[in-house]
Design a protein around this motif. Structure first.
Motif, PDB file in Angstrom:
ATOM      1  N   ILE A 109       1.067  -1.163   0.048  1.00  0.00           N
ATOM      2  CA  ILE A 109       0.004  -0.013  -0.022  1.00  0.00           C
ATOM      3  C   ILE A 109       0.936   1.239  -0.105  1.00  0.00           C
ATOM      4  CG2 ILE A 109      -1.471   1.406   1.455  1.00  0.00           C
ATOM      5  CD1 ILE A 109      -2.661  -1.256   2.317  1.00  0.00           C
ATOM      6  N   ARG A 110       0.714   2.127  -0.833  1.00  0.00           N
ATOM      7  CA  ARG A 110       1.352   3.163  -1.138  1.00  0.00           C
ATOM      8  C   ARG A 110       0.725   4.486  -0.423  1.00  0.00           C
ATOM      9  NH1 ARG A 110       5.104   2.805  -6.502  1.00  0.00           N
ATOM     10  NH2 ARG A 110       4.954   0.631  -6.994  1.00  0.00           N
ATOM     11  N   GLU A 111       1.397   5.649  -0.185  1.00  0.00           N
ATOM     12  CA  GLU A 111       1.008   6.893   0.484  1.00  0.00           C
ATOM     13  C   GLU A 111       0.117   7.689  -0.576  1.00  0.00           C
ATOM     14  OE1 GLU A 111       2.071  10.711   2.772  1.00  0.00           O
ATOM     15  OE2 GLU A 111       3.777   9.402   2.211  1.00  0.00           O
ATOM     16  N   ILE A 112      -1.156   7.985  -0.205  1.00  0.00           N
ATOM     17  CA  ILE A 112      -1.698   8.691  -1.334  1.00  0.00           C
ATOM     18  C   ILE A 112      -1.469  10.249  -0.973  1.00  0.00           C
ATOM     19  CG2 ILE A 112      -3.982   9.534  -2.050  1.00  0.00           C
ATOM     20  CD1 ILE A 112      -4.981   6.668  -1.565  1.00  0.00           C
ATOM     21  N   ILE A 113      -0.907  10.991  -2.060  1.00  0.00           N
ATOM     22  CA  ILE A 113      -0.556  12.436  -1.505  1.00  0.00           C
ATOM     23  C   ILE A 113      -2.024  13.261  -1.842  1.00  0.00           C
ATOM     24  CG2 ILE A 113       1.800  12.013  -2.262  1.00  0.00           C
ATOM     25  CD1 ILE A 113       1.118  13.273  -4.898  1.00  0.00           C
ATOM     26  N   GLU A 114      -2.015  14.121  -1.067  1.00  0.00           N
ATOM     27  CA  GLU A 114      -3.164  15.153  -0.715  1.00  0.00           C
ATOM     28  C   GLU A 114      -2.939  16.613  -1.085  1.00  0.00           C
ATOM     29  OE1 GLU A 114      -4.844  14.309   3.090  1.00  0.00           O
ATOM     30  OE2 GLU A 114      -5.147  12.442   2.737  1.00  0.00           O
ATOM     31  N   VAL A 115      -3.897  17.212  -1.559  1.00  0.00           N
ATOM     32  CA  VAL A 115      -3.812  18.676  -1.886  1.00  0.00           C
ATOM     33  C   VAL A 115      -3.271  19.313  -0.531  1.00  0.00           C
ATOM     34  CG1 VAL A 115      -5.503  19.080  -3.573  1.00  0.00           C
ATOM     35  CG2 VAL A 115      -6.273  19.149  -1.093  1.00  0.00           C
ATOM     36  N   PRO A 116      -2.465  20.405  -0.392  1.00  0.00           N
ATOM     37  CA  PRO A 116      -2.049  20.971  -1.511  1.00  0.00           C
ATOM     38  C   PRO A 116      -0.582  20.531  -2.034  1.00  0.00           C
ATOM     39  CG  PRO A 116      -1.275  22.280   0.325  1.00  0.00           C
ATOM     40  CD  PRO A 116      -1.845  21.036   0.640  1.00  0.00           C
ATOM     41  N   ASP A 117      -0.305  19.347  -1.988  1.00  0.00           N
ATOM     42  CA  ASP A 117       0.917  18.504  -2.701  1.00  0.00           C
ATOM     43  C   ASP A 117       1.260  19.010  -3.809  1.00  0.00           C
ATOM     44  OD1 ASP A 117       2.939  16.852  -3.659  1.00  0.00           O
ATOM     45  OD2 ASP A 117       2.667  15.607  -1.848  1.00  0.00           O
ATOM     46  N   PRO A 118       2.416  19.825  -4.485  1.00  0.00           N
ATOM     47  CA  PRO A 118       2.541  20.272  -5.751  1.00  0.00           C
ATOM     48  C   PRO A 118       2.595  19.383  -6.765  1.00  0.00           C
ATOM     49  CG  PRO A 118       4.389  20.694  -4.392  1.00  0.00           C
ATOM     50  CD  PRO A 118       3.399  20.140  -3.381  1.00  0.00           C
ATOM     51  N   ARG A 119       3.149  18.062  -6.434  1.00  0.00           N
ATOM     52  CA  ARG A 119       2.907  16.905  -7.402  1.00  0.00           C
ATOM     53  C   ARG A 119       1.580  16.677  -8.040  1.00  0.00           C
ATOM     54  NH1 ARG A 119       5.740  12.332  -3.630  1.00  0.00           N
ATOM     55  NH2 ARG A 119       4.622  13.489  -1.937  1.00  0.00           N
ATOM     56  N   LEU A 120       0.626  16.850  -7.253  1.00  0.00           N
ATOM     57  CA  LEU A 120      -0.680  16.830  -8.074  1.00  0.00           C
ATOM     58  C   LEU A 120      -1.135  17.684  -9.210  1.00  0.00           C
ATOM     59  CD1 LEU A 120      -2.445  16.201  -4.635  1.00  0.00           C
ATOM     60  CD2 LEU A 120      -2.440  14.602  -6.368  1.00  0.00           C
ATOM     61  N   LYS A 121      -0.097  18.744  -9.380  1.00  0.00           N
ATOM     62  CA  LYS A 121      -0.260  19.517 -10.342  1.00  0.00           C
ATOM     63  C   LYS A 121       0.531  19.165 -11.613  1.00  0.00           C
ATOM     64  CE  LYS A 121      -2.204  23.636  -8.206  1.00  0.00           C
ATOM     65  NZ  LYS A 121      -3.690  22.859  -7.933  1.00  0.00           N
ATOM     66  N   GLN A 122       1.503  18.317 -11.565  1.00  0.00           N
ATOM     67  CA  GLN A 122       2.307  17.773 -12.699  1.00  0.00           C
ATOM     68  C   GLN A 122       1.548  17.135 -13.564  1.00  0.00           C
ATOM     69  OE1 GLN A 122       5.583  14.958 -11.950  1.00  0.00           O
ATOM     70  NE2 GLN A 122       5.871  15.640  -9.745  1.00  0.00           N
ATOM     71  N   VAL A 123       2.126  17.206 -14.838  1.00  0.00           N
ATOM     72  CA  VAL A 123       1.611  16.312 -16.015  1.00  0.00           C
ATOM     73  C   VAL A 123       2.474  15.303 -15.957  1.00  0.00           C
ATOM     74  CG1 VAL A 123       1.306  16.640 -18.454  1.00  0.00           C
ATOM     75  CG2 VAL A 123       0.801  18.526 -17.196  1.00  0.00           C
ATOM     76  N   SER A 124       1.743  14.164 -16.270  1.00  0.00           N
ATOM     77  CA  SER A 124       2.166  12.713 -16.066  1.00  0.00           C
ATOM     78  C   SER A 124       2.812  12.436 -17.465  1.00  0.00           C
ATOM     79  CB  SER A 124       1.092  11.711 -15.764  1.00  0.00           C
ATOM     80  OG  SER A 124       0.994  12.038 -14.144  1.00  0.00           O
ATOM     81  N   VAL A 125       3.759  11.508 -17.693  1.00  0.00           N
ATOM     82  CA  VAL A 125       4.398  11.291 -18.778  1.00  0.00           C
ATOM     83  C   VAL A 125       3.867   9.837 -19.480  1.00  0.00           C
ATOM     84  CG1 VAL A 125       6.446  12.635 -18.366  1.00  0.00           C
ATOM     85  CG2 VAL A 125       6.440  10.096 -17.612  1.00  0.00           C
ATOM     86  N   PRO A 126       3.816   9.462 -20.728  1.00  0.00           N
ATOM     87  CA  PRO A 126       3.557   8.325 -21.423  1.00  0.00           C
ATOM     88  C   PRO A 126       4.394   7.252 -20.697  1.00  0.00           C
ATOM     89  CG  PRO A 126       3.627   9.990 -22.922  1.00  0.00           C
ATOM     90  CD  PRO A 126       4.186  10.579 -21.738  1.00  0.00           C
ATOM     91  N   VAL A 127       3.676   6.043 -20.637  1.00  0.00           N
ATOM     92  CA  VAL A 127       4.441   4.715 -20.257  1.00  0.00           C
ATOM     93  C   VAL A 127       4.982   4.331 -21.600  1.00  0.00           C
ATOM     94  CG1 VAL A 127       4.197   2.402 -19.861  1.00  0.00           C
ATOM     95  CG2 VAL A 127       2.948   4.025 -18.442  1.00  0.00           C
ATOM     96  N   GLU A 128       6.469   4.193 -21.346  1.00  0.00           N
ATOM     97  CA  GLU A 128       6.997   3.524 -22.516  1.00  0.00           C
ATOM     98  C   GLU A 128       7.507   1.979 -22.552  1.00  0.00           C
ATOM     99  OE1 GLU A 128       9.935   6.202 -23.641  1.00  0.00           O
ATOM    100  OE2 GLU A 128       8.425   7.901 -24.216  1.00  0.00           O
ATOM    101  N   LYS A 129       7.756   1.674 -21.126  1.00  0.00           N
ATOM    102  CA  LYS A 129       8.196   0.285 -20.793  1.00  0.00           C
ATOM    103  C   LYS A 129       6.995  -0.502 -20.214  1.00  0.00           C
ATOM    104  CE  LYS A 129      12.206   0.637 -18.859  1.00  0.00           C
ATOM    105  NZ  LYS A 129      12.882   1.911 -18.800  1.00  0.00           N
ATOM    106  N   PHE A 130       6.630  -1.444 -20.935  1.00  0.00           N
ATOM    107  CA  PHE A 130       5.589  -2.347 -20.259  1.00  0.00           C
ATOM    108  C   PHE A 130       6.118  -3.520 -19.462  1.00  0.00           C
ATOM    109  CE2 PHE A 130       3.744   0.278 -23.434  1.00  0.00           C
ATOM    110  CZ  PHE A 130       2.410   0.510 -22.929  1.00  0.00           C
ATOM    111  N   ASP A 131       6.819  -3.285 -18.288  1.00  0.00           N
ATOM    112  CA  ASP A 131       7.692  -4.340 -17.847  1.00  0.00           C
ATOM    113  C   ASP A 131       7.161  -4.588 -16.413  1.00  0.00           C
ATOM    114  OD1 ASP A 131       8.219  -1.876 -16.468  1.00  0.00           O
ATOM    115  OD2 ASP A 131      10.091  -1.593 -16.865  1.00  0.00           O
ATOM    116  N   ASP A 132       8.132  -5.417 -15.661  1.00  0.00           N
ATOM    117  CA  ASP A 132       7.486  -5.766 -14.466  1.00  0.00           C
ATOM    118  C   ASP A 132       7.179  -4.791 -13.480  1.00  0.00           C
ATOM    119  OD1 ASP A 132       7.241  -8.326 -15.234  1.00  0.00           O
ATOM    120  OD2 ASP A 132       9.362  -9.123 -14.190  1.00  0.00           O
ATOM    121  N   GLU A 133       8.167  -3.599 -13.578  1.00  0.00           N
ATOM    122  CA  GLU A 133       7.889  -2.597 -12.771  1.00  0.00           C
ATOM    123  C   GLU A 133       6.868  -1.779 -12.660  1.00  0.00           C
ATOM    124  OE1 GLU A 133      10.715   1.534 -11.822  1.00  0.00           O
ATOM    125  OE2 GLU A 133      11.420  -0.067 -13.247  1.00  0.00           O
TER     126      GLU A 133
END
Length: 188
Positions: free
Chosen positions: A3-27
């Protein structure tokens, strides 16, 4: 699995634009497993990778249709929370999702978000969409969606652009929601 920690507002990471997945691996598979475990533990019905601090275009959704208590649909109309046995799970993974042909017609749903705890508000979105996404193997899928699934997918996809559901509200309503959240945190 973890179980990972869910980040909450006003965490600045929530404003980031996420990048496409390129590696479909075990990670990636581990990330998705952890995201499901985190979402079910919360409990919620949708989670974007950025909500656990990973800026990748990965979403997990399980509407768990028999549970009215799950987010983003709040409690019953009478305001009471009803607890049910866990329902059969229908886990779905959306990697690098896109929306094609959003409908002109809109629908209103009461939405909530694990990163904006305890706050619910009505958001208007296209009622029907065609979605295209990849699965864990990298295969492409397309599907027409409506109802809660269309709403939930659009809500989660917003996270990939750094947008939260409260960003759809008027400034006044958004400020009221954030003030309410601060009050709730002080009590806790």
């Amino acid at each position: 699995m973890a179980i990972r920690e869910i980040i909450e507002v006003p965490d600045p990471r929530l404003k980031q634009v996420s990048v496409p997945v390129e590696k479909f691996d075990d990670e990636l598979k581990t990330l998705v497993e952890d995201m499901f475990e985190t979402m079910y533990d919360a409990p919620g019905i949708g989670l974007a990778a950025i909500q656990v601090g990973v800026p990748l275009r990965v979403l997990v959704i399980d509407l768990q249709p028999d549970d009215p208590d799950a987010e983003p649909v709040a409690c019953d109309h009478d305001g009471h929370h009803h607890h049910h046995q866990p329902t059969k799970k229908e886990p779905r993974v959306f990697i690098n999702p896109e929306i094609l042909d959003p409908s002109e017609e809109h629908s209103l749903y009461q939405e909530g978000c694990l990163s904006v705890p305890e706050i619910y508000a009505e958001v208007e979105r296209p009622a029907r969409i065609r979605a295209r996404w990849q699965d864990l193997e990298g295969n492409t899928h397309e599907e027409d969606m409506d109802g809660l699934m269309a709403t939930c997918l659009q809500h989660e996809m917003d996270h990939l652009e750094g947008v939260l559901f409260i960003d759809h509200l008027s400034r006044l309503k958004r400020n009221m929601a954030l003030k309410k959240l601060e009050k709730l945190r002080k009590v806790a």
